[in-house]
Scaffold this active site. Sequence first.
Site, mmCIF file in Angstrom:
data_model
loop_
_atom_site.group_PDB
_atom_site.id
_atom_site.type_symbol
_atom_site.label_atom_id
_atom_site.label_comp_id
_atom_site.label_asym_id
_atom_site.label_seq_id
_atom_site.Cartn_x
_atom_site.Cartn_y
_atom_site.Cartn_z
ATOM 1 N N ASP A 156 29.652 21.591 34.670
ATOM 2 C CA ASP A 156 29.746 21.579 33.209
ATOM 3 C C ASP A 156 30.631 20.433 32.726
ATOM 4 O O ASP A 156 31.309 19.773 33.531
ATOM 5 C CB ASP A 156 30.278 22.927 32.686
ATOM 6 C CG ASP A 156 31.464 23.469 33.490
ATOM 7 O OD1 ASP A 156 32.103 22.690 34.226
ATOM 8 O OD2 ASP A 156 31.744 24.672 33.391
ATOM 9 N N HIS A 190 32.678 34.494 32.849
ATOM 10 C CA HIS A 190 31.760 33.353 32.774
ATOM 11 C C HIS A 190 31.671 32.647 34.126
ATOM 12 O O HIS A 190 32.607 32.692 34.923
ATOM 13 C CB HIS A 190 32.132 32.383 31.639
ATOM 14 C CG HIS A 190 33.307 31.477 31.851
ATOM 15 N ND1 HIS A 190 34.062 31.007 30.813
ATOM 16 C CD2 HIS A 190 33.854 30.932 32.970
ATOM 17 C CE1 HIS A 190 35.001 30.209 31.278
ATOM 18 N NE2 HIS A 190 34.907 30.141 32.575
ATOM 19 N N ASN A 227 36.628 36.132 31.385
ATOM 20 C CA ASN A 227 35.613 36.944 30.687
ATOM 21 C C ASN A 227 34.309 37.022 31.491
ATOM 22 O O ASN A 227 33.274 37.417 30.965
ATOM 23 C CB ASN A 227 35.327 36.352 29.303
ATOM 24 C CG ASN A 227 34.793 34.924 29.382
ATOM 25 O OD1 ASN A 227 34.597 34.397 30.468
ATOM 26 N ND2 ASN A 227 34.560 34.311 28.241
ATOM 27 N N GLU A 274 29.015 31.703 28.924
ATOM 28 C CA GLU A 274 29.883 32.733 28.366
ATOM 29 C C GLU A 274 29.112 34.048 28.224
ATOM 30 O O GLU A 274 27.876 34.057 28.308
ATOM 31 C CB GLU A 274 30.384 32.257 26.992
ATOM 32 C CG GLU A 274 31.137 30.926 27.028
ATOM 33 C CD GLU A 274 32.541 31.026 27.637
ATOM 34 O OE1 GLU A 274 32.836 31.985 28.370
ATOM 35 O OE2 GLU A 274 33.351 30.106 27.377
#
Length: 262
Positions: free
Chosen positions: A75, A146, A144, A151
């Site tokens: 990313d 991800h 979280n 996400e």
Amino acid sequence: MRAPGTPTIRLTIARSPHELATLAADAVVEALPGDRAPVLGVATGSSPSGVYVELARRQAAGEIDLRDASAFALDEYVGLPDGDPHSYRAVVDEQVVVPLGLDPARVHVPHGSAADLAAEAASYERRISEAGGVDVQILGIGRNGHIAFNEPGSALDSRTREAELAPETIADNARFFDNPDQVPRRCVTQGVGTILDARRIVLVAQGEAKADALAHALEDAVSPAWPATALQQHADVIVIVDEAAASSLTPEARAAAGVGIR
Ligand code: GLP
């Protein structure tokens, strides 16, 4: 069908950061093809950095030679100027390209300052395919759940695309910037589906902040609410974590885990 809570993923709880890096490097090296140049999938983040140090140590000792490898990052932020030290391109250059002596032309990071991000994302997918796919993907996990910047809510068959960072991710990544307002809000990320195409995935996680995400990832039903649950659908995932990151796993999941072997 696997019984709920039965891990299909191979999990090891490492007893030290050194052991974690060693076991993860073992899992990477084992997946390298013997007959052609390898294609590595590289993650940024603090958890994988020790793995790169260990791979570089092995290369310096003559145990492996990755100099002809290609690599694809997961990313990149959108909105940072080219060459910005906070960019994942800069992190990958510093932690992977230089220590392993890779050819920068064969190391791909999504171009977050491209004028046409949809075209950049499509070209990124094409470059991965043309390289023959990723042999081994080194992966971290967000607090979280991800993976890369997929996400919660990301489609589990998603491909490389522009996406928005979750508030927790912006807060977590603020530590790398002088001020939280400087953290980009958008990114280009490989999709969950792109990541699952890697032939092997080696997930590393350290610290109590990851405990909840790891328990959901390994023990929940597969769901976009916790994107890392998608790893349960992959046939060759090796998860190596420290005791703190393993601290929310059920006794059943822990019992199925190997404990450090060195
Ligand atoms: C960033 C990256 C993720 C990484 C996560 C966790 O958000 N985009 O790919 O998994 O950080 O990083 P760390 O290992 O530093 O906790």
